[in-house]
Write a protein that holds these residues in place. Structure first.
Motif, PDB file in Angstrom:
ATOM      1  N   LEU A 192      33.526  34.642 -21.151  1.00  8.58           N
ATOM      2  CA  LEU A 192      31.840  34.852 -20.588  1.00  8.58           C
ATOM      3  C   LEU A 192      30.904  35.370 -19.556  1.00  8.58           C
ATOM      4  CD1 LEU A 192      32.506  30.756 -19.862  1.00  8.58           C
ATOM      5  CD2 LEU A 192      31.408  32.153 -21.963  1.00  8.58           C
ATOM      6  N   TYR A 194      32.521  38.459 -18.686  1.00  8.45           N
ATOM      7  CA  TYR A 194      32.008  39.771 -19.447  1.00  8.45           C
ATOM      8  C   TYR A 194      30.822  39.373 -20.231  1.00  8.45           C
ATOM      9  CZ  TYR A 194      31.955  43.372 -23.253  1.00  8.45           C
ATOM     10  OH  TYR A 194      31.858  44.240 -23.611  1.00  8.45           O
ATOM     11  N   LEU A 195      30.601  38.983 -20.708  1.00  7.92           N
ATOM     12  CA  LEU A 195      29.077  38.373 -21.720  1.00  7.92           C
ATOM     13  C   LEU A 195      28.107  38.311 -20.723  1.00  7.92           C
ATOM     14  CD1 LEU A 195      29.981  36.111 -24.242  1.00  7.92           C
ATOM     15  CD2 LEU A 195      29.568  38.001 -24.843  1.00  7.92           C
ATOM     16  N   TYR A 196      27.910  38.384 -19.250  1.00 10.43           N
ATOM     17  CA  TYR A 196      26.801  37.994 -18.356  1.00 10.43           C
ATOM     18  C   TYR A 196      26.525  39.210 -17.747  1.00 10.43           C
ATOM     19  CZ  TYR A 196      25.405  37.212 -13.764  1.00 10.43           C
ATOM     20  OH  TYR A 196      24.767  37.047 -12.570  1.00 10.43           O
ATOM     21  N   SER A 198      28.187  42.000 -19.312  1.00  6.01           N
ATOM     22  CA  SER A 198      27.808  42.907 -20.430  1.00  6.01           C
ATOM     23  C   SER A 198      26.528  43.233 -20.071  1.00  6.01           C
ATOM     24  CB  SER A 198      28.222  42.921 -21.706  1.00  6.01           C
ATOM     25  OG  SER A 198      28.571  43.848 -22.926  1.00  6.01           O
ATOM     26  N   THR A 199      25.481  42.147 -20.431  1.00  5.00           N
ATOM     27  CA  THR A 199      24.025  41.698 -20.567  1.00  5.00           C
ATOM     28  C   THR A 199      23.387  42.827 -18.852  1.00  5.00           C
ATOM     29  OG1 THR A 199      24.520  40.039 -20.909  1.00  5.00           O
ATOM     30  CG2 THR A 199      22.379  40.863 -21.546  1.00  5.00           C
ATOM     31  N   ARG A 200      24.017  42.573 -18.161  1.00  7.61           N
ATOM     32  CA  ARG A 200      23.898  43.738 -17.147  1.00  7.61           C
ATOM     33  C   ARG A 200      23.310  45.179 -17.643  1.00  7.61           C
ATOM     34  NH1 ARG A 200      25.126  40.703 -11.993  1.00  7.61           N
ATOM     35  NH2 ARG A 200      25.532  42.333 -11.524  1.00  7.61           N
ATOM     36  N   LYS A 230      19.102  34.816 -16.866  1.00  8.80           N
ATOM     37  CA  LYS A 230      21.084  34.992 -17.525  1.00  8.80           C
ATOM     38  C   LYS A 230      21.039  33.582 -18.773  1.00  8.80           C
ATOM     39  CE  LYS A 230      21.925  34.422 -12.690  1.00  8.80           C
ATOM     40  NZ  LYS A 230      19.944  34.770 -12.138  1.00  8.80           N
ATOM     41  N   LYS A 231      20.530  32.970 -19.039  1.00  8.94           N
ATOM     42  CA  LYS A 231      20.889  32.551 -20.029  1.00  8.94           C
ATOM     43  C   LYS A 231      20.559  32.997 -21.431  1.00  8.94           C
ATOM     44  CE  LYS A 231      20.963  27.050 -18.295  1.00  8.94           C
ATOM     45  NZ  LYS A 231      20.546  26.317 -18.052  1.00  8.94           N
ATOM     46  N   THR A 234      22.919  36.448 -21.840  1.00  4.67           N
ATOM     47  CA  THR A 234      24.223  35.598 -22.378  1.00  4.67           C
ATOM     48  C   THR A 234      24.382  35.861 -23.133  1.00  4.67           C
ATOM     49  OG1 THR A 234      24.643  35.727 -20.143  1.00  4.67           O
ATOM     50  CG2 THR A 234      26.063  35.048 -21.435  1.00  4.67           C
ATOM     51  N   THR A 237      23.820  38.165 -25.819  1.00  6.42           N
ATOM     52  CA  THR A 237      24.942  39.285 -25.670  1.00  6.42           C
ATOM     53  C   THR A 237      26.554  38.877 -26.129  1.00  6.42           C
ATOM     54  OG1 THR A 237      24.457  40.646 -23.653  1.00  6.42           O
ATOM     55  CG2 THR A 237      26.840  40.558 -24.803  1.00  6.42           C
ATOM     56  N   LEU A 238      25.680  37.594 -26.304  1.00  8.10           N
ATOM     57  CA  LEU A 238      27.303  36.563 -27.358  1.00  8.10           C
ATOM     58  C   LEU A 238      26.924  36.974 -28.758  1.00  8.10           C
ATOM     59  CD1 LEU A 238      29.544  34.598 -27.921  1.00  8.10           C
ATOM     60  CD2 LEU A 238      28.070  32.844 -27.545  1.00  8.10           C
TER      61      LEU A 238
END
Length: 319
Positions: A192, A194-196, A198-200, A230-231, A234, A237-238
């Protein structure tokens, strides 16, 4: 009046599905004379990476077979020195083949990421196309800045992987538990996070390609843009990473099935395996371009959510 405009621009936000749909339609707005070369070069670059992976796969499998007894916790064999020499030989063979391809892929991927993100972001945000000459001028101006941002992202990714590994090792030693049991508890929060992040990081690359900031400035600006998004980011990206992993998993299953084959006949020829690798490379390249289109749309959404309407004249001046 400015406050009213800013508020009205952020009232309606696209859902993740709507972002993906607009990303799917976005390449059709790019001129074919520009889109086709970018697509072909992306496939070529990804094929280079997969060819490198295919080249080192025998040495990698041999290395894993030698390491498997040690990873299971078995006592070292009597001929441990011979095993160590064999492991070092495998590592040298892997590095000899993979290092040149990895460097070439990194450089090609750097330029292609800049070109594709800039083309898609400008096409979507300003509703105007980019000519090949404009794109080449932009690449010549921003390749160094994109390199610095990409290196920051690479260092942060490796740092996250190292931190996760050290946390896993510390918990295994502290709790005196099996690595498999602890990994399950660490994997979900790490994934989680990393997904957060990675998006940034992807937004920072779009910022570097489109705007004039880069490096730490682009990473900091991506943090600001990510507030309130954020939601969605994330979740986006997921979905993108899940399909990417699905492509790699399908390749692994296909290779395992082809290598097993029916009992008796010899294993399939290398040409069949090469065909599977080539198909996976093409699918990965197409999905990578679609992912960059999705992040270009999401970048525009992040700006609009903060009341930052994109100025076409400003972006034409940045070319």
């Amino acid at each position: 009046m400015a406050a009213v405009t800013a508020a009205s621009s952020s009232d309606y936000r696209l859902t993740v599905i709507q972002i993906l749909w607009r990303a799917f339609l976005l390449p059709s707005a790019v001129a074919p004379s520009l889109l086709l070369p970018l697509l072909l070069l992306t496939i070529l670059s990804t094929s280079l990476l997969f060819l490198s992976a295919y080249s080192i796969s025998p040495s990698l499998l041999d290395l894993l077979s030698r390491l498997s007894p040690l990873l299971r916790g078995d006592p070292p064999p009597p001929a441990f020195l011979d095993l160590r020499r064999a492991l070092l030989a495998d590592l040298r063979a892997i590095a000899r083949v993979a290092a040149p391809s990895a460097v070439l892929f990194f450089l090609a991927s750097l330029l292609l990421t800049l070109a594709v993100l800039y083309t898609l972001a400008i096409t979507y945000s300003s509703h105007s196309g980019v000519s090949p000459s404009q794109l080449l001028r932009r690449i010549a101006r921003r390749w160094y800045q994109t390199l610095i941002t990409r290196l920051y992202v690479l260092i942060l990714t490796l740092g996250l992987a190292l931190l996760t590994s050290l946390t896993l090792a510390a918990l295994v030693l502290a709790l005196d538990a099996a690595a498999e049991a602890v990994a399950g508890a660490v994997a979900v929060p790490a994934a989680l996070l990393y997904l957060y992040l990675s998006t940034r990081w992807w937004i920072s690359l779009v910022v570097t390609a489109v705007e004039e900031t880069w490096g730490i400035g682009a990473l900091s600006w991506s943090v600001e843009l990510f507030i309130g998004n954020k939601k969605r980011g994330t979740a986006l990206t997921l979905l993108l990473k899940s399909v990417q992993l699905g492509i790699l998993a399908a390749l692994g299953v296909a290779l395992a099935t082809a290598s097993a084959g029916p009992p008796g006949p010899p294993p399939p020829p290398p040409e069949k395996q090469m065909l599977l690798w080539a198909a996976a490379a093409a699918a990965t390249a197409l999905w990578e371009m679609f992912s960059m289109a999705a992040y270009a749309v999401f970048y525009d959404e992040c700006r609009k959510s903060h009341g930052l309407e994109l100025d076409k004249i400003k972006y034409e001046a940045l070319i």
